[in-house]
Write a protein that holds these residues in place. Structure first.
Motif, short mmCIF file in Angstrom:
data_model
loop_
_atom_site.label_atom_id
_atom_site.label_comp_id
_atom_site.label_asym_id
_atom_site.label_seq_id
_atom_site.Cartn_x
_atom_site.Cartn_y
_atom_site.Cartn_z
N ASN A 55 0.84 -1.20 0.00
CA ASN A 55 0.00 0.00 0.00
C ASN A 55 0.87 1.24 0.00
O ASN A 55 1.95 1.25 0.58
CB ASN A 55 -0.88 0.06 1.25
N LYS A 56 0.37 2.30 -0.62
CA LYS A 56 0.95 3.62 -0.43
C LYS A 56 0.15 4.26 0.69
O LYS A 56 -1.08 4.16 0.72
CB LYS A 56 0.89 4.47 -1.70
N SER A 57 0.83 4.90 1.61
CA SER A 57 0.19 5.37 2.83
C SER A 57 0.70 6.74 3.23
O SER A 57 1.88 7.06 3.03
CB SER A 57 0.51 4.37 3.94
N MET A 58 -0.18 7.56 3.79
CA MET A 58 0.24 8.78 4.47
C MET A 58 -0.45 8.81 5.83
O MET A 58 -1.62 8.45 5.97
CB MET A 58 -0.08 10.04 3.67
N LEU A 59 0.31 9.15 6.84
CA LEU A 59 -0.20 9.18 8.21
C LEU A 59 -0.20 10.60 8.73
O LEU A 59 0.74 11.36 8.51
CB LEU A 59 0.69 8.34 9.13
N PHE A 60 -1.26 10.93 9.45
CA PHE A 60 -1.36 12.23 10.10
C PHE A 60 -2.20 12.08 11.35
O PHE A 60 -2.83 11.05 11.58
CB PHE A 60 -1.93 13.28 9.15
N ARG A 61 -2.21 13.09 12.17
CA ARG A 61 -3.02 13.08 13.39
C ARG A 61 -4.21 14.03 13.21
O ARG A 61 -4.10 15.04 12.52
CB ARG A 61 -2.21 13.51 14.60
N ASP A 62 -5.32 13.68 13.83
CA ASP A 62 -6.44 14.60 13.87
C ASP A 62 -6.18 15.60 15.01
O ASP A 62 -5.19 15.46 15.74
CB ASP A 62 -7.78 13.86 13.98
N PRO A 63 -7.02 16.61 15.19
CA PRO A 63 -6.77 17.61 16.24
C PRO A 63 -6.70 17.03 17.66
O PRO A 63 -6.11 17.65 18.54
CB PRO A 63 -7.94 18.57 16.09
N ASP A 64 -7.29 15.85 17.88
CA ASP A 64 -7.20 15.21 19.20
C ASP A 64 -5.98 14.30 19.32
O ASP A 64 -5.76 13.69 20.36
CB ASP A 64 -8.45 14.37 19.47
N GLY A 65 -5.20 14.16 18.27
CA GLY A 65 -4.00 13.34 18.31
C GLY A 65 -4.19 11.91 17.83
O GLY A 65 -3.24 11.12 17.84
N ASN A 66 -5.40 11.55 17.40
CA ASN A 66 -5.63 10.21 16.86
C ASN A 66 -4.91 10.06 15.52
O ASN A 66 -4.94 10.98 14.70
CB ASN A 66 -7.13 9.97 16.64
N LEU A 67 -4.28 8.90 15.31
CA LEU A 67 -3.61 8.65 14.04
C LEU A 67 -4.63 8.32 12.95
O LEU A 67 -5.58 7.55 13.19
CB LEU A 67 -2.64 7.48 14.16
N VAL A 68 -4.42 8.90 11.77
CA VAL A 68 -5.28 8.66 10.61
C VAL A 68 -4.37 8.25 9.46
O VAL A 68 -3.31 8.84 9.25
CB VAL A 68 -6.08 9.92 10.24
N ASN A 69 -4.79 7.22 8.74
CA ASN A 69 -4.03 6.72 7.59
C ASN A 69 -4.91 6.82 6.35
O ASN A 69 -6.01 6.29 6.33
CB ASN A 69 -3.64 5.27 7.83
N PHE A 70 -4.43 7.52 5.35
CA PHE A 70 -5.02 7.47 4.01
C PHE A 70 -4.12 6.53 3.22
O PHE A 70 -2.92 6.76 3.13
CB PHE A 70 -5.03 8.85 3.34
N PHE A 71 -4.70 5.46 2.66
CA PHE A 71 -3.88 4.51 1.92
C PHE A 71 -4.57 4.06 0.65
O PHE A 71 -5.79 4.15 0.51
CB PHE A 71 -3.53 3.30 2.80
N ALA A 72 -3.75 3.58 -0.29
CA ALA A 72 -4.24 3.02 -1.54
C ALA A 72 -3.37 1.82 -1.89
O ALA A 72 -2.15 1.88 -1.76
CB ALA A 72 -4.16 4.05 -2.67
N PRO A 73 -4.00 0.73 -2.31
CA PRO A 73 -3.22 -0.43 -2.73
C PRO A 73 -2.50 -0.12 -4.04
O PRO A 73 -3.08 0.51 -4.93
CB PRO A 73 -4.27 -1.52 -2.91
N ILE A 74 -1.25 -0.58 -4.15
CA ILE A 74 -0.50 -0.31 -5.39
C ILE A 74 0.12 -1.55 -6.01
O ILE A 74 0.44 -1.53 -7.18
CB ILE A 74 0.56 0.80 -5.19
N THR A 75 0.29 -2.61 -5.24
CA THR A 75 0.79 -3.85 -5.85
C THR A 75 -0.39 -4.68 -6.31
O THR A 75 -1.52 -4.50 -5.85
CB THR A 75 1.63 -4.67 -4.85
N LYS A 76 -0.12 -5.62 -7.20
CA LYS A 76 -1.19 -6.48 -7.73
C LYS A 76 -1.93 -7.19 -6.60
O LYS A 76 -3.17 -7.22 -6.56
CB LYS A 76 -0.59 -7.50 -8.70
#
Length: 137
Positions: free
Chosen positions: A105-126
């Motif tokens: 997967n391609k992934s980017m991680l960030f925190r919301d204003p309360d500090g919770n981790l959020v991951n936006f991801f997309a599959p990229i391998t077959k």
């Protein structure tokens, strides 16, 4: 059994609802000032204020802005495009810029204003694409 919802408890419902509306493009259903839901085709992200804890046994049940173990994950079409769209908004919250992960997967991680981790991801391998083919909207 079916996982239908994840709920975040927060001391600032309005701010967190606006944040998740902005990053997802989904308009929340605001049932009361203390409870809202953002619905996707596969699950719901619920946001409840600390005042809702009285219905579950009091404030000792959950504490706002204390998560350090769970990651809220969103399957997106294009991580780089989402990063470009949100980088100004997310700049103080970025944990990891778009990165290809060893599991495909391609992934980017960030925190919301309360500090919770959020991951936006997309599959990229077959293999990863096949795994998530039935989960995308």
């Amino acid at each position: 059994m079916n996982l239908v919802s994840i709920r975040i408890i927060t001391a600032n419902t309005e701010s967190l609802v606006k944040f998740y509306e902005q990053i997802t493009g989904i308009t929340a259903i605001q049932y009361t000032p203390d409870f809202a839901e953002l619905k996707t085709s596969t699950t719901t992200l619920a946001i409840g204020s600390t005042r809702t804890l009285q219905f579950f046994g009091g404030e000792s049940v959950a504490q706002a802005a204390q998560n350090r173990s769970a990651i809220i994950e969103f399957l997106v079409d294009d991580v780089d495009q989402e990063f470009d769209r949100l980088k100004n908004v997310l700049s103080p919250y970025i944990v990891q810029e778009p990165t290809t992960m060893p599991w495909g997967n391609k992934s980017m991680l960030f925190r919301d204003p309360d500090g919770n981790l959020v991951n936006f991801f997309a599959p990229i391998t077959k293999e990863s694409v096949e795994k998530f083919a039935t989960k995308q909207e």
